[in-house]
Design a protein around this motif. Structure first.
Motif, PDB file in Angstrom:
ATOM      1  N   ARG A  68      -4.562 -10.879   1.763  1.00 40.56           N
ATOM      2  CA  ARG A  68      -3.956  -9.874   2.641  1.00 40.56           C
ATOM      3  C   ARG A  68      -3.087 -10.605   3.667  1.00 40.56           C
ATOM      4  O   ARG A  68      -3.556 -10.987   4.735  1.00 40.56           O
ATOM      5  CB  ARG A  68      -5.019  -9.042   3.347  1.00 40.56           C
ATOM      6  N   LYS A  72      -3.564   1.694  -2.643  1.00 37.38           N
ATOM      7  CA  LYS A  72      -4.660   1.202  -1.804  1.00 37.38           C
ATOM      8  C   LYS A  72      -5.875   0.843  -2.662  1.00 37.38           C
ATOM      9  O   LYS A  72      -6.552  -0.156  -2.414  1.00 37.38           O
ATOM     10  CB  LYS A  72      -5.036   2.254  -0.761  1.00 37.38           C
ATOM     11  N   TYR A  73      -6.125   1.654  -3.679  1.00 38.00           N
ATOM     12  CA  TYR A  73      -7.237   1.355  -4.585  1.00 38.00           C
ATOM     13  C   TYR A  73      -7.022   0.003  -5.278  1.00 38.00           C
ATOM     14  O   TYR A  73      -7.961  -0.783  -5.426  1.00 38.00           O
ATOM     15  CB  TYR A  73      -7.389   2.463  -5.625  1.00 38.00           C
ATOM     16  N   THR A  82       0.130   6.486  -2.813  1.00 37.65           N
ATOM     17  CA  THR A  82      -0.406   5.553  -1.819  1.00 37.65           C
ATOM     18  C   THR A  82      -1.895   5.341  -2.051  1.00 37.65           C
ATOM     19  O   THR A  82      -2.404   4.214  -1.952  1.00 37.65           O
ATOM     20  CB  THR A  82      -0.145   6.087  -0.402  1.00 37.65           C
ATOM     21  N   LYS A  83      -2.597   6.413  -2.386  1.00 37.49           N
ATOM     22  CA  LYS A  83      -4.029   6.304  -2.691  1.00 37.49           C
ATOM     23  C   LYS A  83      -4.263   5.320  -3.844  1.00 37.49           C
ATOM     24  O   LYS A  83      -5.170   4.481  -3.792  1.00 37.49           O
ATOM     25  CB  LYS A  83      -4.578   7.678  -3.062  1.00 37.49           C
ATOM     26  N   VAL A  94      -2.610   4.671   6.319  1.00 40.33           N
ATOM     27  CA  VAL A  94      -2.219   3.274   6.125  1.00 40.33           C
ATOM     28  C   VAL A  94      -1.908   2.644   7.476  1.00 40.33           C
ATOM     29  O   VAL A  94      -1.138   3.205   8.269  1.00 40.33           O
ATOM     30  CB  VAL A  94      -0.986   3.172   5.201  1.00 40.33           C
ATOM     31  N   GLN A 124      -5.518  -2.621  -4.198  1.00 41.04           N
ATOM     32  CA  GLN A 124      -5.855  -3.703  -3.270  1.00 41.04           C
ATOM     33  C   GLN A 124      -7.357  -3.916  -3.182  1.00 41.04           C
ATOM     34  O   GLN A 124      -7.857  -5.040  -3.234  1.00 41.04           O
ATOM     35  CB  GLN A 124      -5.321  -3.359  -1.882  1.00 41.04           C
ATOM     36  N   GLU A 125      -8.065  -2.815  -3.039  1.00 45.02           N
ATOM     37  CA  GLU A 125      -9.517  -2.920  -2.898  1.00 45.02           C
ATOM     38  C   GLU A 125     -10.137  -3.509  -4.171  1.00 45.02           C
ATOM     39  O   GLU A 125     -11.053  -4.334  -4.112  1.00 45.02           O
ATOM     40  CB  GLU A 125     -10.097  -1.540  -2.596  1.00 45.02           C
ATOM     41  N   ASP A 177      -1.100  -5.267   3.706  1.00 45.81           N
ATOM     42  CA  ASP A 177      -0.432  -5.547   2.438  1.00 45.81           C
ATOM     43  C   ASP A 177      -0.792  -6.954   1.973  1.00 45.81           C
ATOM     44  O   ASP A 177      -1.203  -7.805   2.771  1.00 45.81           O
ATOM     45  CB  ASP A 177       1.079  -5.412   2.581  1.00 45.81           C
ATOM     46  N   GLN A 200       0.809  -1.219   0.000  1.00 42.72           N
ATOM     47  CA  GLN A 200       0.000   0.000   0.000  1.00 42.72           C
ATOM     48  C   GLN A 200       0.841   1.268   0.000  1.00 42.72           C
ATOM     49  O   GLN A 200       0.492   2.241  -0.654  1.00 42.72           O
ATOM     50  CB  GLN A 200      -0.881   0.052   1.246  1.00 42.72           C
TER      51      GLN A 200
END
Length: 814
Positions: free
Chosen positions: A89, A68-69, A64-65, A117, A71-72, A148, A56
């Motif tokens: 995860r 993170k996106y 970082t945004k 995070v 991952q989602e 992560d 992330q």
């Protein structure tokens, strides 16, 4: 082969995880006629052999945004498409084997908290508890990110491709783009070949997602995509009995990462000196290919790994893998609208983080394409940051040997690239070196960052603490503040705007007022429709029909491209003249005295007040002096044609000995501008920072009838500010600030520093950062108590909106 249409709204070139993500996100936005063309099979270039690590935390908030996106997105793709992505995860641990690395990862942990995070600093014993197989000898500390993950790279790409098809996109495999046809600054069609069949497809735009072929495809499209393939090594063990799922492990001090996968261990490396590949081109038949083994190259990594993870000693090697991945000159990927063309987009060069970046990059690019504006600041990866020369293949070969290893190298503040140097030199380059200048590099320009004293080694000694040039910069700043200093500003971009509509054009594109007397200098911003800052420049009116726009060195191409794209029907010519003029900044209380020693011109306030320029004689040559400053002192920028640069330097330097003139570097300039509260584009002000919230409303002339961003300026003025750019000074003189340290207001993290440095004249570290203030007055906001989180320790700070140094700018106008 899929049936291809005669026309596409967009052709995506390349079927790796990036191309599949772009096609997926465009089709999700409702775009019809999306066509993805892949030369062989989907994932067959680099994606199929990626390690699939999905972290992330990146270097900035927006990167970082995006991570993170990703991952989602990957967590939900299987439900949407029915294709298993293998996303889990599992968490990740990074360990430090030195005190310097410990400071780095602990500063990263503090930054992670500011970015939202989940992160935890852990002791060696806690590392061992989470990773039982690890030999913790020499481990100083670790950082644990519980969210992560890891995934199956090929299946992630295939899931994205299926999602694109489900939304109407055409995905065609074994269909090679053989040519790209252009008219002016626009692509009109692509030629393709598939199984002996050939055709041409007209299109409104293309996206170059060709990975390690991105440079070649870019050339076909008339754009510069600097990247080069390097060999990337990893081994996979035989199955290890009773091996259970563990977090991803990174040991950057040993250049290694570890991943458990299906009861086996994968060990990968980012060695300090990489092996560039395919200098003469990628083989035509390359598909799911491996490169020759090079055990000797990998052996030092493996030896350290066996000591670090003793179970590897008894595990057989199932696979020794060597495959190519593409790397860029600065280890940041390329995203956005290519500056050379108006409908060629790029998403390529992902520096071995393509899987974790693909989801976010595809989302951001598709939104940019759909709206015609960046959804948020993407300056870190915007391809317009790349300079034309950086597409040179020899340059890319040399630089790529270093950039792969830099992923796991110590990321010290001010660290300079060691390879592919000396390409762009100002006319003062030899003068700087002969006087002890220690060079840094920005956008290819060699610039003196600081000056070594007699007997001092003129080289960096990197650290997270006070580096070896700390005292040098303090002395340079003292000269600027109390006497006179001189530094080279030739690398700053210089763009001429000329023509009968020059004034009207400038008043449309910029927030300032440019219908001013000849010789007047206007500090200004170019704004987007949201009043975010696209460029931070000074504009000098040279004549009734010409202006000189001075930009930061790194953004000259981006700023010129912005101007050209908004030229419309204005009758103007826009020309880069950076290399034609050299610039010396002469700054400090005695700067007027020095100039009077070498020139008969009048430098008084009556003739040459602050914010004006004049033509002068200097020595036996000619120059133009601009009375402006980025260091907050009385001073002038001296512009001269490059052929007279040597003479002007020698004239000023020789005369300056009588005044104890000191040569200064870029580090001094940054320290001085921090004390004065001057914003730095790309850090303190970006395309998503509203010009009023950045404290630059004074530079915007709202009564002008029309300029880009005017409506957004007026809306914000009426609605009120939601955040303000605040300046901070630590009360403890010892800690150092760099950027991204969390801002703590009344014991709560509310933001992070956009920039930081040491204010040698003020005797403490200084930073800037945005603080939320919706519904508050400035006084109410400043009444709070503030701290800055430095590596996990909260340090009290003084907060104010006015500059800490010379808040009324009396010195600059003396």
């Amino acid at each position: 082969m899929a049936t291809l249409p005669k026309h596409a709204r967009v052709v995506v070139v390349g079927g790796g995880v990036i191309g599949c993500s772009v096609a997926y996100h465009l089709s999700k936005l409702g775009w019809k006629d999306v066509v993805l063309l892949e030369r062989k099979q989907l994932t067959s270039g680099t994606t199929w052999h990626a390690a699939g690590l999905i972290a992330q935390l990146r270097a900035t908030a927006n990167m970082t945004k995006l991570a993170k996106y990703s991952q989602e997105l990957y967590g939900n793709l299987e439900d949407e498409t029915g294709v298993a992505t293998g996303f889990k995860r599992v968490g990740s641990i990074t360990v430090a084997l030195t005190q310097e690395r410990k400071e780095e990862i602990f500063r990263q942990a503090a930054m992670a908290r500011a970015f939202g995070v989940a992160v935890e600093e852990i002791s060696p014993q806690e590392v061992k508890a989470r990773y039982e197989h690890l030999n913790i000898d020499g481990v100083k500390a670790g950082v644990f990110l519980p969210l992560d993950g890891q995934g199956d790279p090929a299946n992630i790409a295939l899931a994205l491709a299926k999602g694109a098809r489900m939304n109407g996109a055409v995905v065609a495999e074994r269909t090679k783009v053989t040519d790209i046809n252009k008219t002016g600054r626009r692509v009109t069609s692509v030629a393709w070949e598939a199984g002996g069949e050939v055709g041409t497809m007209t299109c409104d735009m293309i996206v170059n997602c060709a990975g390690m072929w991105g440079h070649e495809v870019g050339r076909m499209a008339g754009v510069n995509v600097p990247l080069h393939a390097c060999e990337h090594f990893y081994i996979v063990t035989e199955a290890i009995k009773n091996l259970t799922q563990m977090p991803v492990l990174r040991v950057p001090d040993e250049c290694a990462y570890y991943k458990e996968d299906a009861g086996k261990m994968l060990l990968g490396a980012f060695e300090p000196t990489a092996k560039p590949w395919a200098m003469k081109g990628i083989p035509e038949d390359f598909e799911f290919d491996q490169l020759p083994e090079d055990f000797d190259h990998f052996e030092p990594i493996l030896e350290a790994a066996v000591d670090r993870l003793p179970m590897l000693a008894d595990a057989g090697i199932h696979t020794f893998f060597n495959g190519p991945e593409s790397f860029t000159p600065d280890d940041a990927y390329h995203l956005g609208l290519a500056p050379e063309m108006d409908n060629v987009w790029v998403a390529a060069g992902f520096n071995s983080i393509g899987i974790q970046s693909a989801g976010g990059a595809g989302m951001a690019l598709s939104q940019w394409m759909d709206a015609g504006e960046k959804p948020f600041d993407l300056g870190d990866v915007d391809i317009s940051r790349m300079q034309p020369f950086q597409g040179n293949k020899t340059y890319l070969f040399e630089r790529s040997m270093e950039t792969l290893g830099l992923l796991y190298a110590d990321h010290f503040p001010f660290r300079q690239k060691a390879t592919a140097r000396g390409i762009r030199r100002t006319p003062f380059h030899r003068h700087m070196l002969d006087n002890g200048g220690v060079m840094g590099e920005l956008a290819g320009w060699e610039r003196a960052n600081w000056f070594a004293d007699a007997g001092q080694t003129p080289a960096y000694e990197y650290s997270w603490k006070r580096q070896n040039f700390f005292g040098n910069v303090a002395r340079e700043l003292r000269a600027i503040r109390t006497n006179v200093g001189m530094y080279d500003m030739s690398s700053f971009g210089k763009i001429r705007v000329e023509g009968r509509d020059a004034t009207a054009f400038m008043n449309y594109i910029g927030g300032g007022e440019y219908d001013v007397p000849v010789g007047k200098i206007v500090y200004t911003q170019f704004l987007n429709s949201k009043a975010g800052i696209e460029a931070d420049v000074t504009v000098t009116r040279l004549s009734e029909t010409s202006y000189l726009v001075v930009t930061p060195a790194a953004t000259r191409l981006a700023d010129q491209t912005w101007m050209q794209r908004h030229q419309g029907d204005f009758n103007v010519v826009i020309t880069d003249v950076t290399a034609g003029e050299a610039v010396l900044a002469v700054m400090g209380p005695n700067s007027r005295k020095l100039l009077e020693m070498v020139s008969p011109a009048d430098f008084t306030n009556a003739t040459n007040p602050f914010g004006t320029a004049q033509e002068i004689e200097i020595g036996m040559g000619l120059a133009r002096v601009h009375r402006v400053t980025y260091v907050g002192e009385l001073g002038w920028e001296v512009y001269m044609s490059s052929d007279m640069a040597g003479h002007v330097f020698e004239t000023l330097h020789e005369a300056g000995q009588e005044l104890d003139l000191k040569l200064c570097g870029m580090h001094m300039m940054d320290a001085a501008r921090m004390e004065k509260g001057f914003r730095h584009f790309g850090h303190d002000i970006t395309s998503e920072d509203h010009v009023l919230e950045a404290g630059l409303g004074f530079a915007v002339k709202r009564d002008k009838p029309a300029f880009i961003g005017r409506d957004a300026v007026l809306r914000k003025r009426d609605a009120g500010l939601e955040r303000r750019l605040v300046q901070f000074k630590l009360t403890d003189p010892e800690p150092l600030l760099y950027h991204h340290e969390p801002i703590v207001r009344d014991a709560e993290v509310v933001g992070y520093l956009s920039s930081g440095g040491y204010g040698h004249h003020m005797g403490a570290a200084i930073g800037m950062g945005y603080v939320p203030c919706k519904g508050e007055t400035a006084d109410e906001m400043l009444k709070s108590s503030y701290e800055i989180d430095v590596m996990g320790t909260r340090v009290a700070a003084v907060a104010q909106l006015k500059p800490f140094y010379d808040p009324k700018s009396e010195r600059t106008k003396a």
